[in-house]
Design a protein around this motif. Structure first.
Motif, PDB file in Angstrom:
ATOM      1  N   ASP A  46       0.519  -3.705  -7.996  1.00 10.58           N
ATOM      2  CA  ASP A  46       1.310  -2.833  -7.125  1.00 10.58           C
ATOM      3  C   ASP A  46       1.042  -1.384  -7.494  1.00 10.58           C
ATOM      4  OD1 ASP A  46       3.276  -1.349  -5.821  1.00 10.58           O
ATOM      5  OD2 ASP A  46       4.865  -2.808  -6.185  1.00 10.58           O
ATOM      6  N   SER A  47       0.295  -0.684  -6.634  1.00 10.55           N
ATOM      7  CA  SER A  47      -0.047   0.720  -6.896  1.00 10.55           C
ATOM      8  C   SER A  47       0.801   1.688  -6.080  1.00 10.55           C
ATOM      9  CB  SER A  47      -1.533   0.961  -6.608  1.00 10.55           C
ATOM     10  OG  SER A  47      -1.857   0.593  -5.268  1.00 10.55           O
ATOM     11  N   ASN A  48       1.849   1.191  -5.435  1.00 11.61           N
ATOM     12  CA  ASN A  48       2.688   2.039  -4.585  1.00 11.61           C
ATOM     13  C   ASN A  48       3.447   3.083  -5.403  1.00 11.61           C
ATOM     14  OD1 ASN A  48       5.797   2.207  -3.409  1.00 11.61           O
ATOM     15  ND2 ASN A  48       4.231   2.429  -1.837  1.00 11.61           N
ATOM     16  N   VAL A  49       3.412   4.315  -4.913  1.00 14.79           N
ATOM     17  CA  VAL A  49       4.247   5.396  -5.428  1.00 14.79           C
ATOM     18  C   VAL A  49       5.157   5.810  -4.277  1.00 14.79           C
ATOM     19  CG1 VAL A  49       4.326   7.714  -6.413  1.00 14.79           C
ATOM     20  CG2 VAL A  49       2.430   6.173  -6.995  1.00 14.79           C
TER      21      VAL A  49
ATOM     22  N   HIS B 105     -11.537  13.590   0.540  1.00 15.73           N
ATOM     23  CA  HIS B 105     -10.109  13.605   0.895  1.00 15.73           C
ATOM     24  C   HIS B 105      -9.436  12.281   0.586  1.00 15.73           C
ATOM     25  CE1 HIS B 105     -10.498  11.298   4.717  1.00 15.73           C
ATOM     26  NE2 HIS B 105     -11.687  11.854   4.763  1.00 15.73           N
ATOM     27  N   MET B 106     -10.211  11.191   0.454  1.00 15.23           N
ATOM     28  CA  MET B 106      -9.637   9.921   0.026  1.00 15.23           C
ATOM     29  C   MET B 106      -9.581   9.822  -1.508  1.00 15.23           C
ATOM     30  SD  MET B 106      -8.607   8.434   2.696  1.00 15.23           S
ATOM     31  CE  MET B 106      -8.088   6.901   1.922  1.00 15.23           C
ATOM     32  N   ASP B 107     -10.579  10.388  -2.178  1.00 14.06           N
ATOM     33  CA  ASP B 107     -10.563  10.364  -3.638  1.00 14.06           C
ATOM     34  C   ASP B 107      -9.374  11.140  -4.194  1.00 14.06           C
ATOM     35  OD1 ASP B 107     -12.783   8.750  -3.819  1.00 14.06           O
ATOM     36  OD2 ASP B 107     -14.199  10.422  -4.018  1.00 14.06           O
ATOM     37  N   GLY B 108      -8.903  12.108  -3.442  1.00 14.18           N
ATOM     38  CA  GLY B 108      -7.720  12.864  -3.862  1.00 14.18           C
ATOM     39  C   GLY B 108      -6.438  12.059  -3.824  1.00 14.18           C
ATOM     40  N   ILE B 109      -6.465  10.905  -3.129  1.00 16.14           N
ATOM     41  CA  ILE B 109      -5.269  10.062  -3.057  1.00 16.14           C
ATOM     42  C   ILE B 109      -5.611   8.631  -3.498  1.00 16.14           C
ATOM     43  CG2 ILE B 109      -4.043  11.431  -1.342  1.00 16.14           C
ATOM     44  CD1 ILE B 109      -5.023   9.435   0.791  1.00 16.14           C
ATOM     45  N   GLY B 110      -6.478   8.532  -4.502  1.00 12.06           N
ATOM     46  CA  GLY B 110      -6.839   7.231  -5.059  1.00 12.06           C
ATOM     47  C   GLY B 110      -5.856   6.806  -6.138  1.00 12.06           C
ATOM     48  N   LEU B 111      -6.310   5.948  -7.055  1.00  7.78           N
ATOM     49  CA  LEU B 111      -5.457   5.451  -8.126  1.00  7.78           C
ATOM     50  C   LEU B 111      -5.467   6.444  -9.284  1.00  7.78           C
ATOM     51  CD1 LEU B 111      -3.738   2.942  -8.965  1.00  7.78           C
ATOM     52  CD2 LEU B 111      -5.755   2.197 -10.251  1.00  7.78           C
ATOM     53  N   ALA B 112      -4.319   6.996  -9.621  1.00 14.76           N
ATOM     54  CA  ALA B 112      -4.240   8.057 -10.619  1.00 14.76           C
ATOM     55  C   ALA B 112      -4.576   7.562 -12.023  1.00 14.76           C
ATOM     56  CB  ALA B 112      -2.847   8.691 -10.597  1.00 14.76           C
TER      57      ALA B 112
ATOM     58  N   GLY C 130      -1.998   6.371  -5.648  1.00 13.35           N
ATOM     59  CA  GLY C 130      -1.544   5.168  -6.313  1.00 13.35           C
ATOM     60  C   GLY C 130      -1.345   5.362  -7.802  1.00 13.35           C
ATOM     61  N   HIS C 131      -0.483   4.528  -8.378  1.00 12.81           N
ATOM     62  CA  HIS C 131      -0.236   4.568  -9.813  1.00 12.81           C
ATOM     63  C   HIS C 131       0.316   3.213 -10.233  1.00 12.81           C
ATOM     64  CE1 HIS C 131       1.911   5.703 -13.617  1.00 12.81           C
ATOM     65  NE2 HIS C 131       0.830   6.444 -13.759  1.00 12.81           N
ATOM     66  N   LEU C 132      -0.215   2.662 -11.335  1.00 10.61           N
ATOM     67  CA  LEU C 132       0.249   1.367 -11.834  1.00 10.61           C
ATOM     68  C   LEU C 132       1.360   1.513 -12.869  1.00 10.61           C
ATOM     69  CD1 LEU C 132      -3.202  -0.422 -12.212  1.00 10.61           C
ATOM     70  CD2 LEU C 132      -1.504  -0.773 -10.407  1.00 10.61           C
ATOM     71  N   GLY C 133       1.170   2.375 -13.841  1.00 12.23           N
ATOM     72  CA  GLY C 133       2.172   2.573 -14.880  1.00 12.23           C
ATOM     73  C   GLY C 133       1.948   1.649 -16.060  1.00 12.23           C
TER      74      GLY C 133
ATOM     75  N   GLY D 254       0.837  -1.185   0.000  1.00 11.37           N
ATOM     76  CA  GLY D 254       0.000   0.000   0.000  1.00 11.37           C
ATOM     77  C   GLY D 254       0.871   1.232   0.000  1.00 11.37           C
ATOM     78  N   ASN D 255       0.267   2.384   0.232  1.00 11.24           N
ATOM     79  CA  ASN D 255       1.048   3.615   0.206  1.00 11.24           C
ATOM     80  C   ASN D 255       1.909   3.797   1.457  1.00 11.24           C
ATOM     81  OD1 ASN D 255      -1.871   4.039   1.038  1.00 11.24           O
ATOM     82  ND2 ASN D 255      -0.955   5.886   1.931  1.00 11.24           N
ATOM     83  N   HIS D 256       1.562   3.139   2.567  1.00 12.08           N
ATOM     84  CA  HIS D 256       2.386   3.246   3.771  1.00 12.08           C
ATOM     85  C   HIS D 256       3.563   2.280   3.739  1.00 12.08           C
ATOM     86  CE1 HIS D 256       0.169   5.986   6.588  1.00 12.08           C
ATOM     87  NE2 HIS D 256      -0.756   5.803   5.648  1.00 12.08           N
ATOM     88  N   ASP D 257       3.471   1.259   2.872  1.00 10.04           N
ATOM     89  CA  ASP D 257       4.616   0.387   2.644  1.00 10.04           C
ATOM     90  C   ASP D 257       5.470   1.000   1.532  1.00 10.04           C
ATOM     91  OD1 ASP D 257       3.269  -1.668   4.291  1.00 10.04           O
ATOM     92  OD2 ASP D 257       1.982  -1.950   2.540  1.00 10.04           O
ATOM     93  N   GLN D 258       6.516   0.291   1.157  1.00 15.85           N
ATOM     94  CA  GLN D 258       7.250   0.586  -0.067  1.00 15.85           C
ATOM     95  C   GLN D 258       7.500  -0.757  -0.751  1.00 15.85           C
ATOM     96  OE1 GLN D 258       7.850   3.578  -1.257  1.00 15.85           O
ATOM     97  NE2 GLN D 258       7.200   4.707   0.566  1.00 15.85           N
TER      98      GLN D 258
END
Length: 279
Positions: A121-124, A166-173, A130-133, A80-84
């Motif tokens: 893996d959506s980690n940035v 505030h969660m939609d602002g940090i969802g999957l880009a 989040g972002h997949l690429g 997740g975003n708190h992991d790397q």
């Protein structure tokens, strides 16, 4: 029948430290593991959809290994975003899926009974969204085309709007790009997510998307644009995803804590109900 348990957003901390100073996430995760062990029948696998740790701290990954090692079934992880991604890969290099991952990102496919799991893996690094690429999306398109086995996609960040600003602002880009890849594949039975710390069911790319609550604290349900973003201690819960060819995938919300009961729906002679007084 295939059973997959999904837990998410453990936010583990080094021993003796609480998350946000008030949430004893380690204790709550221990209780979640205990709840999974008490299930009958036990799940065929457990999927953890990100945020195992709160700060990508090696001590937090050590806590995760200690707890998850109590589970006798395969455990599938994604960051997740708190992991790397790199931190999780180093800590769990021997776990299924992760040990076969070639790139820095953690994405893989695994067969679990009658189902196929595809973990994304959506980690940035060091950012909350989040972002997949494109590389991962191309791999997903190829992987989905290789088999028509009923499939679950697991990703930390939900790829669509939840209505919580505030969660939609940090969802999957790149959710729209994911939708283009997923939409043509009828065998995708479910998309399972975490991140929001609330139970949620919606549609995405013509599929059902379920979002599991946290084993720790929950997000306060706030739809206002200026809501500050807060958490509370609504009941910790997780999902059990049950698949049979006759029913398809059915997702059940289950609670971590034990509650009074069970009680029968009928009052047989000799059954004492709570509050009944004996003559």
């Amino acid at each position: 029948m295939t059973l997959i348990a999904q837990i998410t957003d453990l936010h583990l901390r080094p021993s003796g430290l609480n998350c946000y100073r008030v949430s004893d996430t380690n204790m709550r995760a221990e209780r979640a593991v205990k709840a999974l062990l008490a299930l009958e029948p036990r799940p065929d696998a457990v999927v953890v959809t990100g945020d195992l740790t709160d700060n990508n701290d090696p001590r937090e990954y050590a806590q995760a290994r200690r707890m998850l090692s109590k589970l006798p079934m395969p455990v599938y992880l994604l960051p997740g975003n708190h992991d790397q991604s790199d931190g999780m890969k180093a800590a769990f290099s021997d776990y299924p899926g992760i040990r076969d991952t070639a790139s820095g990102k953690i994405y893989y496919a695994a067969d679990i009974g009658s189902l196929r799991l595809i973990a994304l893996d959506s980690n940035v690094p060091r950012l909350p969204h989040g972002h997949l690429g494109q590389e991962q999306l191309d791999w997903l398109a190829k992987t989905l085309s290789e088999s028509d086995k009923p499939t679950i996609l697991a990703i930390h960040h939900p790829p669509c709007l939840t209505g919580i600003p505030h969660m939609d602002g940090i969802g999957l880009a790149d959710g729209e790009a994911l939708a283009e890849v997923v939409r043509p594949h009828a065998h995708v039975e479910r998309i399972i997510c975490g991140h929001v710390h609330r139970p949620l069911v919606t549609s995405f790319a013509g599929k059902i998307m379920t979002l599991a609550p946290s084993t720790a604290h929950q997000l306060v349900l706030e739809f206002s644009e200026d809501a500050p973003g807060q958490f509370n201690f609504e009941p910790a819960a997780y999902f059990i995803h049950r698949y049979t060819p006759a029913t398809g995938l059915v997702s059940h919300l289950a609670y971590v804590e034990q509650h009074p009961g069970p009680f029968p729906f009928w009052a047989d002679e000799g059954v004492t109900w709570p509050g009944d007084e004996k003559a």
